[in-house]
Design a protein around this motif. Structure first.
Motif, PDB file in Angstrom:
ATOM      1  N   THR A   1      -3.494  -6.155  -3.984  1.00  0.00           N
ATOM      2  CA  THR A   1      -2.048  -6.348  -4.007  1.00  0.00           C
ATOM      3  C   THR A   1      -1.379  -5.335  -4.924  1.00  0.00           C
ATOM      4  O   THR A   1      -0.340  -4.775  -4.585  1.00  0.00           O
ATOM      5  CB  THR A   1      -1.716  -7.770  -4.468  1.00  0.00           C
ATOM      6  OG1 THR A   1      -2.332  -8.705  -3.581  1.00  0.00           O
ATOM      7  CG2 THR A   1      -0.206  -7.995  -4.461  1.00  0.00           C
ATOM      8  N   ILE A   2      -1.960  -5.107  -6.101  1.00  0.00           N
ATOM      9  CA  ILE A   2      -1.385  -4.126  -7.027  1.00  0.00           C
ATOM     10  C   ILE A   2      -1.365  -2.747  -6.383  1.00  0.00           C
ATOM     11  O   ILE A   2      -0.383  -2.000  -6.505  1.00  0.00           O
ATOM     12  CB  ILE A   2      -2.185  -4.091  -8.343  1.00  0.00           C
ATOM     13  CG1 ILE A   2      -2.052  -5.424  -9.073  1.00  0.00           C
ATOM     14  CG2 ILE A   2      -1.698  -2.947  -9.241  1.00  0.00           C
ATOM     15  CD1 ILE A   2      -2.920  -5.530 -10.310  1.00  0.00           C
ATOM     16  N   GLU A   3      -2.415  -2.404  -5.683  1.00  0.00           N
ATOM     17  CA  GLU A   3      -2.501  -1.088  -5.046  1.00  0.00           C
ATOM     18  C   GLU A   3      -1.412  -0.893  -3.999  1.00  0.00           C
ATOM     19  O   GLU A   3      -1.022   0.232  -3.699  1.00  0.00           O
ATOM     20  CB  GLU A   3      -3.873  -0.909  -4.401  1.00  0.00           C
ATOM     21  CG  GLU A   3      -4.996  -0.648  -5.392  1.00  0.00           C
ATOM     22  CD  GLU A   3      -4.862   0.723  -6.054  1.00  0.00           C
ATOM     23  OE1 GLU A   3      -4.720   1.721  -5.352  1.00  0.00           O
ATOM     24  OE2 GLU A   3      -4.901   0.765  -7.289  1.00  0.00           O
ATOM     25  N   ARG A   4      -0.898  -1.988  -3.447  1.00  0.00           N
ATOM     26  CA  ARG A   4       0.153  -1.883  -2.433  1.00  0.00           C
ATOM     27  C   ARG A   4       1.554  -1.967  -3.033  1.00  0.00           C
ATOM     28  O   ARG A   4       2.539  -1.904  -2.313  1.00  0.00           O
ATOM     29  CB  ARG A   4      -0.027  -2.992  -1.380  1.00  0.00           C
ATOM     30  CG  ARG A   4      -1.264  -2.806  -0.510  1.00  0.00           C
ATOM     31  CD  ARG A   4      -1.220  -3.684   0.721  1.00  0.00           C
ATOM     32  NE  ARG A   4      -1.348  -5.090   0.382  1.00  0.00           N
ATOM     33  CZ  ARG A   4      -2.514  -5.743   0.341  1.00  0.00           C
ATOM     34  NH1 ARG A   4      -3.634  -5.099   0.609  1.00  0.00           N
ATOM     35  NH2 ARG A   4      -2.569  -7.031   0.037  1.00  0.00           N
ATOM     36  N   SER A   5       1.619  -2.131  -4.344  1.00  0.00           N
ATOM     37  CA  SER A   5       2.912  -2.217  -5.022  1.00  0.00           C
ATOM     38  C   SER A   5       3.384  -0.824  -5.402  1.00  0.00           C
ATOM     39  O   SER A   5       2.641  -0.058  -6.026  1.00  0.00           O
ATOM     40  CB  SER A   5       2.795  -3.093  -6.279  1.00  0.00           C
ATOM     41  OG  SER A   5       2.385  -4.390  -5.941  1.00  0.00           O
ATOM     42  N   ARG A   6       4.608  -0.513  -5.036  1.00  0.00           N
ATOM     43  CA  ARG A   6       5.144   0.831  -5.301  1.00  0.00           C
ATOM     44  C   ARG A   6       5.177   1.109  -6.809  1.00  0.00           C
ATOM     45  O   ARG A   6       5.646   0.298  -7.595  1.00  0.00           O
ATOM     46  CB  ARG A   6       6.546   0.942  -4.721  1.00  0.00           C
ATOM     47  CG  ARG A   6       7.173   2.317  -4.880  1.00  0.00           C
ATOM     48  CD  ARG A   6       8.527   2.367  -4.211  1.00  0.00           C
ATOM     49  NE  ARG A   6       8.432   2.062  -2.769  1.00  0.00           N
ATOM     50  CZ  ARG A   6       9.497   1.919  -1.984  1.00  0.00           C
ATOM     51  NH1 ARG A   6      10.715   2.040  -2.499  1.00  0.00           N
ATOM     52  NH2 ARG A   6       9.348   1.653  -0.703  1.00  0.00           N
ATOM     53  N   GLY A   7       4.647   2.269  -7.187  1.00  0.00           N
ATOM     54  CA  GLY A   7       4.689   2.684  -8.585  1.00  0.00           C
ATOM     55  C   GLY A   7       3.586   2.123  -9.451  1.00  0.00           C
ATOM     56  O   GLY A   7       3.570   2.352 -10.662  1.00  0.00           O
ATOM     57  N   MET A   8       2.653   1.379  -8.843  1.00  0.00           N
ATOM     58  CA  MET A   8       1.568   0.796  -9.627  1.00  0.00           C
ATOM     59  C   MET A   8       0.217   1.213  -9.055  1.00  0.00           C
ATOM     60  O   MET A   8       0.034   1.208  -7.835  1.00  0.00           O
ATOM     61  CB  MET A   8       1.672  -0.732  -9.636  1.00  0.00           C
ATOM     62  CG  MET A   8       2.931  -1.262 -10.269  1.00  0.00           C
ATOM     63  SD  MET A   8       2.995  -3.071 -10.225  1.00  0.00           S
ATOM     64  CE  MET A   8       1.702  -3.483 -11.389  1.00  0.00           C
ATOM     65  N   GLU A   9      -0.696   1.572  -9.929  1.00  0.00           N
ATOM     66  CA  GLU A   9      -2.047   1.929  -9.510  1.00  0.00           C
ATOM     67  C   GLU A   9      -3.044   1.387 -10.520  1.00  0.00           C
ATOM     68  O   GLU A   9      -2.780   1.374 -11.714  1.00  0.00           O
ATOM     69  CB  GLU A   9      -2.204   3.446  -9.401  1.00  0.00           C
ATOM     70  CG  GLU A   9      -1.417   4.074  -8.265  1.00  0.00           C
ATOM     71  CD  GLU A   9      -1.579   5.579  -8.233  1.00  0.00           C
ATOM     72  OE1 GLU A   9      -2.255   6.088  -7.330  1.00  0.00           O
ATOM     73  OE2 GLU A   9      -1.047   6.240  -9.143  1.00  0.00           O
ATOM     74  N   VAL A  10      -4.194   0.949 -10.023  1.00  0.00           N
ATOM     75  CA  VAL A  10      -5.268   0.466 -10.888  1.00  0.00           C
ATOM     76  C   VAL A  10      -6.193   1.640 -11.197  1.00  0.00           C
ATOM     77  O   VAL A  10      -6.825   2.180 -10.289  1.00  0.00           O
ATOM     78  CB  VAL A  10      -6.062  -0.669 -10.210  1.00  0.00           C
ATOM     79  CG1 VAL A  10      -7.199  -1.126 -11.123  1.00  0.00           C
ATOM     80  CG2 VAL A  10      -5.143  -1.831  -9.875  1.00  0.00           C
ATOM     81  N   TRP A  11      -6.286   1.998 -12.486  1.00  0.00           N
ATOM     82  CA  TRP A  11      -7.106   3.152 -12.856  1.00  0.00           C
ATOM     83  C   TRP A  11      -8.444   2.763 -13.433  1.00  0.00           C
ATOM     84  O   TRP A  11      -9.368   3.577 -13.462  1.00  0.00           O
ATOM     85  CB  TRP A  11      -6.351   4.042 -13.843  1.00  0.00           C
ATOM     86  CG  TRP A  11      -5.237   4.776 -13.179  1.00  0.00           C
ATOM     87  CD1 TRP A  11      -3.901   4.593 -13.382  1.00  0.00           C
ATOM     88  CD2 TRP A  11      -5.351   5.768 -12.160  1.00  0.00           C
ATOM     89  NE1 TRP A  11      -3.179   5.413 -12.552  1.00  0.00           N
ATOM     90  CE2 TRP A  11      -4.045   6.159 -11.786  1.00  0.00           C
ATOM     91  CE3 TRP A  11      -6.439   6.372 -11.512  1.00  0.00           C
ATOM     92  CZ2 TRP A  11      -3.790   7.109 -10.814  1.00  0.00           C
ATOM     93  CZ3 TRP A  11      -6.184   7.320 -10.540  1.00  0.00           C
ATOM     94  CH2 TRP A  11      -4.873   7.688 -10.207  1.00  0.00           C
TER      95      TRP A  11
END
Length: 250
Positions: free
Chosen positions: A1-11
């Protein structure tokens, strides 16, 4: 879900079984395979270069170049340690483990506020969703009589791990965690968190935990003078059986 949120990425993902973190990235559709490493300096370089990383120690995540640490361990002690490590490393932090917040959340919030950081419990689980439902009702000018959750596991306060061991193994669950569900520990902690957050007390110690359907909520969770179960209004409560579970109510 986070990966599909604009401006957010899991690093970076931390997991005691790193392969699960690698698979999580793959499931999220990241083009590059995640790199597993225990070298923090190497992990930081990979993140700065735009490559996802998996490590095996959640307490090290706040030391890496990330903006926000999201804790999803479900283990209160680990959650509290990760939150503390995040705040000490000047990182904003969100917890999914409400059991940590109900015990040391006041301390963590105080530390965060002193440093102008974010400490928060995330939405999705019953206590926080109940809180938002209460706020919504109050914003509409309604008087809240009761709020809480439907318990979707058997309610057996005398359960010990041995009582649920076979069932847990059959379900692929940790027996200790299943026991926390069936003996009522998790429900009681969650409703304590809701009570703390809303200021709404419980009617009696342990609450009533009445068998109740959605259709019966408005006739059972009302004052005893009106034919209900309760001597105190408003109150935090939970129900069993019926069709309230899994779900929340106000």
């Amino acid at each position: 879900t986070i990966e599909r949120s604009r401006g957010m990425e899991v690093w970076v993902v931390a997991d005691v079984a790193p392969d699960r973190g690698v698979q999580a990235y793959a499931n999220a559709g990241r083009a590059e395979a995640a790199t597993v490493t225990s070298d923090l300096a190497a992990a930081a370089e990979l993140i700065e270069a735009g490559r996802p990383v998996v490590i095996d120690d959640g307490l090290q995540v706040p030391k890496l170049p990330v903006d926000f640490v999201l804790e999803v361990s479900g283990v209160p002690e680990i959650a509290a340690q990760i939150a503390w490590a995040s705040l000490m490393n000047r990182k904003d932090v969100g917890l999914m483990t409400v059991e940590a917040d109900v015990t040391v959340g006041l301390l963590l919030a105080s530390v965060a506020n002193a440093g102008s950081q974010v400490y928060t419990i995330c939405r999705g689980d019953e206590p926080v969703e109940c809180l938002k439902l209460v706020e919504y009702a109050e914003d509409l000018g309604l008087t809240v009589v009761a709020t809480g959750k439907g318990k979707n596991n058997p309610n057996r306060p005398t359960d010990v791990i041995e009582d649920v061991y076979d069932e847990a193994i059959a379900k692929g669950m940790n027996p200790r965690i299943l026991c926390e569900f069936t003996d009522g520990t998790k429900t009681q902690l969650e409703m304590a968190a809701l009570s703390n957050a809303t200021g709404i007390p419980v009617d009696v110690a342990g609450m009533h935990g009445a068998a109740c359907t959605v259709a019966e909520l408005a006739s059972k969770l009302i004052p005893d003078a009106d034919g209900g179960l309760r001597s105190r209004i408003p109150a935090v409560e939970y129900t069993v059986e019926g069709d309230v579970a899994p779900g929340i109510f106000v």
